[in-house]
Design a protein around this motif. Structure first.
Motif, mmCIF file in Angstrom:
data_model
loop_
_atom_site.group_PDB
_atom_site.id
_atom_site.type_symbol
_atom_site.label_atom_id
_atom_site.label_comp_id
_atom_site.label_asym_id
_atom_site.label_seq_id
_atom_site.Cartn_x
_atom_site.Cartn_y
_atom_site.Cartn_z
ATOM 1 N N ARG A 58 0.892 -1.265 -0.082
ATOM 2 C CA ARG A 58 0.094 0.053 0.159
ATOM 3 C C ARG A 58 0.844 1.127 -0.053
ATOM 4 N N PRO A 59 0.179 2.439 -0.207
ATOM 5 C CA PRO A 59 1.020 3.583 -0.036
ATOM 6 C C PRO A 59 1.759 3.963 1.226
ATOM 7 N N LEU A 60 3.034 4.419 1.234
ATOM 8 C CA LEU A 60 3.552 4.736 2.386
ATOM 9 C C LEU A 60 3.013 6.219 2.845
ATOM 10 N N THR A 61 2.680 6.145 4.123
ATOM 11 C CA THR A 61 2.240 7.389 4.626
ATOM 12 C C THR A 61 3.269 8.028 5.792
ATOM 13 N N LEU A 62 3.103 9.161 6.243
ATOM 14 C CA LEU A 62 3.791 9.747 7.341
ATOM 15 C C LEU A 62 3.963 8.948 8.547
ATOM 16 N N ASP A 63 2.614 8.018 8.738
ATOM 17 C CA ASP A 63 2.584 7.390 10.037
ATOM 18 C C ASP A 63 3.595 6.064 9.926
ATOM 19 N N ASP A 64 4.057 5.911 8.558
ATOM 20 C CA ASP A 64 5.084 4.607 8.697
ATOM 21 C C ASP A 64 6.354 4.986 8.888
ATOM 22 N N VAL A 65 6.796 6.226 9.107
ATOM 23 C CA VAL A 65 8.291 6.755 9.031
ATOM 24 C C VAL A 65 8.872 6.391 10.303
ATOM 25 N N PRO A 66 8.420 6.122 11.684
ATOM 26 C CA PRO A 66 9.084 5.555 12.548
ATOM 27 C C PRO A 66 9.575 4.010 12.209
ATOM 28 N N GLU A 67 8.790 3.458 11.495
ATOM 29 C CA GLU A 67 9.046 1.863 11.156
ATOM 30 C C GLU A 67 10.017 1.910 10.141
ATOM 31 N N ILE A 68 9.789 2.613 9.050
ATOM 32 C CA ILE A 68 10.804 2.857 7.946
ATOM 33 C C ILE A 68 12.139 3.341 8.105
ATOM 34 N N PRO B 288 14.452 2.910 10.746
ATOM 35 C CA PRO B 288 15.436 1.827 10.992
ATOM 36 C C PRO B 288 15.565 0.902 9.833
ATOM 37 N N ILE B 289 14.792 0.661 8.986
ATOM 38 C CA ILE B 289 14.744 -0.017 7.696
ATOM 39 C C ILE B 289 15.748 0.385 6.845
ATOM 40 N N GLN C 116 2.811 -4.527 10.520
ATOM 41 C CA GLN C 116 4.381 -4.532 10.851
ATOM 42 C C GLN C 116 4.849 -4.170 9.257
ATOM 43 N N VAL C 117 5.646 -3.264 9.123
ATOM 44 C CA VAL C 117 6.348 -2.856 8.037
ATOM 45 C C VAL C 117 7.461 -3.700 7.500
ATOM 46 N N ALA C 118 7.501 -4.202 6.284
ATOM 47 C CA ALA C 118 8.508 -5.312 6.238
ATOM 48 C C ALA C 118 9.573 -4.645 5.017
ATOM 49 N N GLY C 119 9.358 -3.586 4.451
ATOM 50 C CA GLY C 119 10.094 -2.946 3.365
ATOM 51 C C GLY C 119 9.246 -1.698 2.575
ATOM 52 N N TYR C 120 10.028 -1.301 1.710
ATOM 53 C CA TYR C 120 9.465 -0.273 1.070
ATOM 54 C C TYR C 120 10.148 -0.169 -0.375
ATOM 55 N N VAL C 121 9.575 0.563 -1.357
ATOM 56 C CA VAL C 121 10.153 0.939 -2.629
ATOM 57 C C VAL C 121 9.710 2.355 -2.824
ATOM 58 N N LEU D 242 8.497 12.738 -16.914
ATOM 59 C CA LEU D 242 8.001 12.569 -18.225
ATOM 60 C C LEU D 242 7.469 11.045 -18.271
ATOM 61 N N ASP D 243 8.022 10.441 -19.361
ATOM 62 C CA ASP D 243 7.230 9.026 -19.460
ATOM 63 C C ASP D 243 8.190 7.970 -18.905
ATOM 64 N N GLU D 244 9.180 8.438 -17.938
ATOM 65 C CA GLU D 244 10.229 7.193 -17.322
ATOM 66 C C GLU D 244 9.592 7.373 -16.001
ATOM 67 N N ALA D 245 9.909 6.105 -15.374
ATOM 68 C CA ALA D 245 9.620 5.833 -14.151
ATOM 69 C C ALA D 245 11.359 5.442 -13.315
ATOM 70 N N HIS D 246 11.696 5.950 -12.198
ATOM 71 C CA HIS D 246 12.987 5.783 -11.954
ATOM 72 C C HIS D 246 12.739 5.089 -10.256
ATOM 73 N N ILE D 247 13.249 3.938 -10.199
ATOM 74 C CA ILE D 247 13.146 3.513 -8.935
ATOM 75 C C ILE D 247 14.311 3.878 -8.145
ATOM 76 N N THR D 248 13.914 4.661 -7.029
ATOM 77 C CA THR D 248 15.103 5.606 -6.338
ATOM 78 C C THR D 248 15.692 4.708 -5.068
ATOM 79 N N SER D 249 14.648 3.947 -4.393
ATOM 80 C CA SER D 249 15.280 3.370 -3.389
ATOM 81 C C SER D 249 14.115 1.769 -3.131
ATOM 82 N N LEU D 250 14.900 1.061 -2.477
ATOM 83 C CA LEU D 250 14.217 -0.381 -2.249
ATOM 84 C C LEU D 250 14.983 -1.051 -1.006
ATOM 85 N N ALA D 251 14.286 -1.087 -0.014
ATOM 86 C CA ALA D 251 14.914 -1.864 1.124
ATOM 87 C C ALA D 251 13.934 -2.695 1.859
ATOM 88 N N VAL D 252 14.234 -3.960 2.334
ATOM 89 C CA VAL D 252 13.493 -4.856 3.232
ATOM 90 C C VAL D 252 14.328 -5.115 4.454
#
Ligand SMILES: CC(C)(COP(=O)(O)OP(=O)(O)OC[C@H]1O[C@@H](n2cnc3c(N)ncnc32)[C@H](O)[C@@H]1OP(=O)(O)O)[C@@H](O)C(=O)NCCC(=O)NCCS
Length: 187
Positions: free
Chosen positions: A10-20, A22-23, A61-66, A72-82
């Motif tokens: 699901r979308p990450l929200t500010l409420d997730d920041v304390p769990e995100i 340390p990851i 519990q949060v396991a990871g994020y991307v 424009l018409d390009e998508a760039h993965i900027t971060s990924l962590a588990v």
């Protein structure tokens, strides 16, 4: 993927920041500053997703994020962590497939990212998802001047690539909504 770890993406929200936080710190110990989450979450150019599972007493519990940037018409993965204790269970693979879904929704034609030359785990992950190395950015990382590999999947606008991504989605992440294979103006 263990049956016990039923993921929700699901979308990450500010409420997730304390769990995100340390990851992020354990995944990227070289970072001197963490992600400025408020700015990132307010930006129209970026999107972040979290993978969560029901922990003890069914507390999420949060396991990871991307993270993704859209230019424009390009998508760039900027971060990924588990989270370290939850790796090698297919969580990153499912997060990346969800990121692919966002890129397709936005009619992007290319999904791209940089990965450290030494990060063979992430390179292997991206390779198994159909991304290929298309170049090298010399000395890209400021902490140790390490090279970055540029990896991409191109042709997201074509039915053939969409079809192969949809096949991967069914195998890897059936919980994510199906990718539309044929666009309205296709013959
Ligand atoms: C890279 C990272 C996100 C992978 O997360 P993960 O949830 O463990 O990855 P998955 O379980 O989805 O792995 C999928 C595939 O990627 C490859 N892979 C993942 N970790 C690997 C490792 N340590 N060694 C070799 N291959 C690996 C394998 O092909 C794996 O499939 P398999 O387990 O069936 O063999 C995680 O190790 C991490 O957070 N690392 C630190 C941050 C980072 O490097 N982020 C990427 C920046 S570009």
């Amino acid at each position: 993927m263990s049956d016990a770890l039923a993921l929700t993406i699901r979308p990450l929200t500010l409420d997730d920041v304390p769990e995100i936080t340390p990851i992020e710190q354990e995944a990227f110990p070289e970072l001197t500053h963490g992600t400025p989450w408020q700015t990132e979450l307010e930006s129209k150019l970026s999107r972040y997703l979290v993978a969560t599972f029901p922990g003890s007493a069914a507390v999420e519990q949060v396991a990871g994020y991307v993270g993704l940037w859209f230019v424009l018409d390009e998508a760039h993965i900027t971060s990924l962590a588990v989270r370290i204790g939850l790796r090698r269970q297919g969580i990153a693979r499912r997060l990346v497939m969800a990121a692919v879904g966002l890129a397709l929704e936005r009619d992007c034609i290319l999904l791209t990212l940089e990965v450290r030359a030494s990060n063979s785990a992430a390179q292997e992950l991206y390779r198994t998802l159909g991304m290929r190395k298309v170049g090298v950015r010399r000395g890209y990382y400021s902490d140790n001047r390490e090279d970055a590999w540029l990896m991409t999947v191109e042709g997201l606008e074509t039915p053939a690539v969409r079809e192969s991504l949809e096949t991967l989605r069914q195998q890897i992440a059936p919980e994510i909504p199906p990718f539309v294979v044929r666009l309205q103006d296709d013959d």
